[in-house]
Design a protein around this motif. Sequence first.
Motif, PDB file in Angstrom:
ATOM      1  N   MET A   1       0.846  -1.200   0.000  1.00 46.74           N
ATOM      2  CA  MET A   1       0.000   0.000   0.000  1.00 46.74           C
ATOM      3  C   MET A   1       0.879   1.247   0.000  1.00 46.74           C
ATOM      4  O   MET A   1       1.834   1.346   0.754  1.00 46.74           O
ATOM      5  CB  MET A   1      -0.907   0.008   1.239  1.00 46.74           C
ATOM      6  N   ARG A   2       0.557   2.158  -0.874  1.00 52.65           N
ATOM      7  CA  ARG A   2       1.364   3.354  -0.992  1.00 52.65           C
ATOM      8  C   ARG A   2       1.220   4.248   0.232  1.00 52.65           C
ATOM      9  O   ARG A   2       0.130   4.444   0.758  1.00 52.65           O
ATOM     10  CB  ARG A   2       0.945   4.120  -2.248  1.00 52.65           C
ATOM     11  N   ALA A   3       2.351   4.803   0.709  1.00 50.81           N
ATOM     12  CA  ALA A   3       2.342   5.653   1.888  1.00 50.81           C
ATOM     13  C   ALA A   3       1.605   6.957   1.596  1.00 50.81           C
ATOM     14  O   ALA A   3       1.532   7.422   0.453  1.00 50.81           O
ATOM     15  CB  ALA A   3       3.767   5.941   2.327  1.00 50.81           C
ATOM     16  N   ARG A   4       1.065   7.525   2.646  1.00 52.13           N
ATOM     17  CA  ARG A   4       0.372   8.799   2.523  1.00 52.13           C
ATOM     18  C   ARG A   4       1.362   9.886   2.138  1.00 52.13           C
ATOM     19  O   ARG A   4       2.471   9.950   2.660  1.00 52.13           O
ATOM     20  CB  ARG A   4      -0.282   9.149   3.860  1.00 52.13           C
ATOM     21  N   PRO A   5       1.007  10.770   1.197  1.00 52.69           N
ATOM     22  CA  PRO A   5       1.916  11.860   0.804  1.00 52.69           C
ATOM     23  C   PRO A   5       2.302  12.723   1.993  1.00 52.69           C
ATOM     24  O   PRO A   5       1.507  12.936   2.912  1.00 52.69           O
ATOM     25  CB  PRO A   5       1.084  12.657  -0.211  1.00 52.69           C
ATOM     26  N   GLN A   6       3.527  13.216   1.965  1.00 55.36           N
ATOM     27  CA  GLN A   6       4.026  14.054   3.051  1.00 55.36           C
ATOM     28  C   GLN A   6       3.649  15.513   2.811  1.00 55.36           C
ATOM     29  O   GLN A   6       3.953  16.079   1.766  1.00 55.36           O
ATOM     30  CB  GLN A   6       5.548  13.927   3.150  1.00 55.36           C
ATOM     31  N   GLY A   7       2.996  16.099   3.797  1.00 53.49           N
ATOM     32  CA  GLY A   7       2.587  17.489   3.693  1.00 53.49           C
ATOM     33  C   GLY A   7       1.133  17.658   4.078  1.00 53.49           C
ATOM     34  O   GLY A   7       0.432  16.689   4.377  1.00 53.49           O
ATOM     35  N   ARG A  84      -6.372  16.931 -14.565  1.00 54.19           N
ATOM     36  CA  ARG A  84      -6.115  15.929 -15.595  1.00 54.19           C
ATOM     37  C   ARG A  84      -6.508  16.360 -17.012  1.00 54.19           C
ATOM     38  O   ARG A  84      -5.832  15.998 -17.984  1.00 54.19           O
ATOM     39  CB  ARG A  84      -6.814  14.609 -15.219  1.00 54.19           C
ATOM     40  N   PRO A  85      -7.574  17.140 -17.204  1.00 47.81           N
ATOM     41  CA  PRO A  85      -7.900  17.573 -18.568  1.00 47.81           C
ATOM     42  C   PRO A  85      -6.794  18.402 -19.222  1.00 47.81           C
ATOM     43  O   PRO A  85      -6.791  18.549 -20.460  1.00 47.81           O
ATOM     44  CB  PRO A  85      -9.173  18.403 -18.383  1.00 47.81           C
ATOM     45  N   LEU A  86      -5.866  18.944 -18.446  1.00 49.46           N
ATOM     46  CA  LEU A  86      -4.773  19.740 -19.002  1.00 49.46           C
ATOM     47  C   LEU A  86      -3.613  18.870 -19.495  1.00 49.46           C
ATOM     48  O   LEU A  86      -2.688  19.380 -20.128  1.00 49.46           O
ATOM     49  CB  LEU A  86      -4.235  20.724 -17.951  1.00 49.46           C
ATOM     50  N   GLU A  87      -3.652  17.585 -19.206  1.00 50.71           N
ATOM     51  CA  GLU A  87      -2.538  16.710 -19.574  1.00 50.71           C
ATOM     52  C   GLU A  87      -2.371  16.628 -21.087  1.00 50.71           C
ATOM     53  O   GLU A  87      -3.320  16.746 -21.854  1.00 50.71           O
ATOM     54  CB  GLU A  87      -2.751  15.313 -18.988  1.00 50.71           C
ATOM     55  N   ARG A  88      -1.134  16.414 -21.471  1.00 49.60           N
ATOM     56  CA  ARG A  88      -0.741  16.249 -22.868  1.00 49.60           C
ATOM     57  C   ARG A  88       0.611  15.550 -22.867  1.00 49.60           C
ATOM     58  O   ARG A  88       1.200  15.374 -21.783  1.00 49.60           O
ATOM     59  CB  ARG A  88      -0.658  17.611 -23.567  1.00 49.60           C
ATOM     60  N   PRO A  89       1.126  15.147 -24.016  1.00 48.52           N
ATOM     61  CA  PRO A  89       2.433  14.482 -24.001  1.00 48.52           C
ATOM     62  C   PRO A  89       3.490  15.347 -23.318  1.00 48.52           C
ATOM     63  O   PRO A  89       3.720  16.484 -23.708  1.00 48.52           O
ATOM     64  CB  PRO A  89       2.733  14.292 -25.486  1.00 48.52           C
ATOM     65  N   GLY A  90       4.094  14.813 -22.278  1.00 47.80           N
ATOM     66  CA  GLY A  90       5.123  15.532 -21.541  1.00 47.80           C
ATOM     67  C   GLY A  90       4.619  16.242 -20.307  1.00 47.80           C
ATOM     68  O   GLY A  90       5.420  16.716 -19.498  1.00 47.80           O
ATOM     69  N   LEU A  91       3.304  16.348 -20.127  1.00 42.55           N
ATOM     70  CA  LEU A  91       2.720  17.024 -18.964  1.00 42.55           C
ATOM     71  C   LEU A  91       1.707  16.103 -18.304  1.00 42.55           C
ATOM     72  O   LEU A  91       0.720  15.702 -18.931  1.00 42.55           O
ATOM     73  CB  LEU A  91       2.027  18.326 -19.380  1.00 42.55           C
ATOM     74  N   THR A  92       1.960  15.752 -17.023  1.00 49.16           N
ATOM     75  CA  THR A  92       1.060  14.874 -16.284  1.00 49.16           C
ATOM     76  C   THR A  92       0.858  15.420 -14.874  1.00 49.16           C
ATOM     77  O   THR A  92       1.618  16.267 -14.397  1.00 49.16           O
ATOM     78  CB  THR A  92       1.611  13.445 -16.197  1.00 49.16           C
ATOM     79  N   PHE A  93      -0.164  14.897 -14.196  1.00 47.00           N
ATOM     80  CA  PHE A  93      -0.479  15.282 -12.832  1.00 47.00           C
ATOM     81  C   PHE A  93      -0.645  14.018 -12.002  1.00 47.00           C
ATOM     82  O   PHE A  93      -1.147  13.010 -12.491  1.00 47.00           O
ATOM     83  CB  PHE A  93      -1.754  16.130 -12.778  1.00 47.00           C
ATOM     84  N   ALA A  94      -0.210  14.088 -10.732  1.00 50.95           N
ATOM     85  CA  ALA A  94      -0.266  12.902  -9.877  1.00 50.95           C
ATOM     86  C   ALA A  94      -0.396  13.304  -8.418  1.00 50.95           C
ATOM     87  O   ALA A  94      -0.202  14.460  -8.038  1.00 50.95           O
ATOM     88  CB  ALA A  94       0.975  12.037 -10.092  1.00 50.95           C
ATOM     89  N   HIS A  95      -0.706  12.308  -7.602  1.00 51.55           N
ATOM     90  CA  HIS A  95      -0.891  12.461  -6.163  1.00 51.55           C
ATOM     91  C   HIS A  95       0.464  12.327  -5.472  1.00 51.55           C
ATOM     92  O   HIS A  95       1.166  11.336  -5.662  1.00 51.55           O
ATOM     93  CB  HIS A  95      -1.851  11.367  -5.684  1.00 51.55           C
ATOM     94  N   GLY A  96       0.864  13.341  -4.695  1.00 52.47           N
ATOM     95  CA  GLY A  96       2.146  13.254  -4.008  1.00 52.47           C
ATOM     96  C   GLY A  96       2.469  14.518  -3.251  1.00 52.47           C
ATOM     97  O   GLY A  96       1.819  15.559  -3.418  1.00 52.47           O
TER      98      GLY A  96
END
Length: 263
Positions: A1-7, A84-96
């Motif tokens: 299980m992935r650890a909770r993001p710090q912050g 996420r709708p702003l994503e394109r090749p080279g640009l991504t968004f993630a939880h962290g």
Amino acid sequence: MRARPQGTITRGTTNPNRLRRVDRWLAGPPAARLRRSGDPLVVDLGYGANGRTTLELFDRLRRVRPDVEVLGLEIDPARVDAARPLERPGLTFAHGGFEIPTGPRRPVLVRALNVLRQYSEAEVAGAWRTMLVRLAPGGLLVDGTCDEVGRRACWFAVSPEGSCSLTISLRLAGLERPGVVAERLPKALIHRNVPGERAHDWLSTLDDAWARAAPHADFGVRQRWIATAEAVRDAGWPVRDGPSRWRLGEITVEWPPPSGVFD
């Protein structure tokens, strides 16, 4: 299980083009780091409720390195979904968060603007250490603050090797004095703008030099700012760069890292 993001979740407020000053700087003096990187990964940490400023960073850095990859990180999953709708090749968004979960890849640049502002000063060193260990060798962490429309900004730039600088960037038109940036100092300095502290000495020196450079205003506000930068450099402050950067309303000075970061 992935650890909770710090912050912790920030207020998330932002405006389009708010971070243009720091982006312009990232595409300037530090750009060589990006150009020579074997893995041009850049992280925008804590972009807030709107991923637009991450997209702006991506567009600006693509002019420096066309194959740059930008990852926007937020600890609020709802903000990730919204971006996420702003994503394109080279640009991504993630939880962290501060742990910068990019797996074996290590970013060459991390932009963390208006993030640590909402933490206590005592938490800054730990957050920096957590982020710095994730940087690629020769990478750079940028931590700072700007006003709501991006006319006043101040940021630290620090490398894993221990070098550190402080940049002030101001809209020169209508500027009363450089010291107005005091309320936008990074968290590590915001409470240190008091007599006897280096931050207070620096802003006082800038204000005095700005006042003495008033006659240069006849040739334009940029000439007055350039004269100010030359004066503080001549006074012994370790000012970097030169007129090509100063005329943008920038001034960068070498700065000791806050205590506890590399101790």
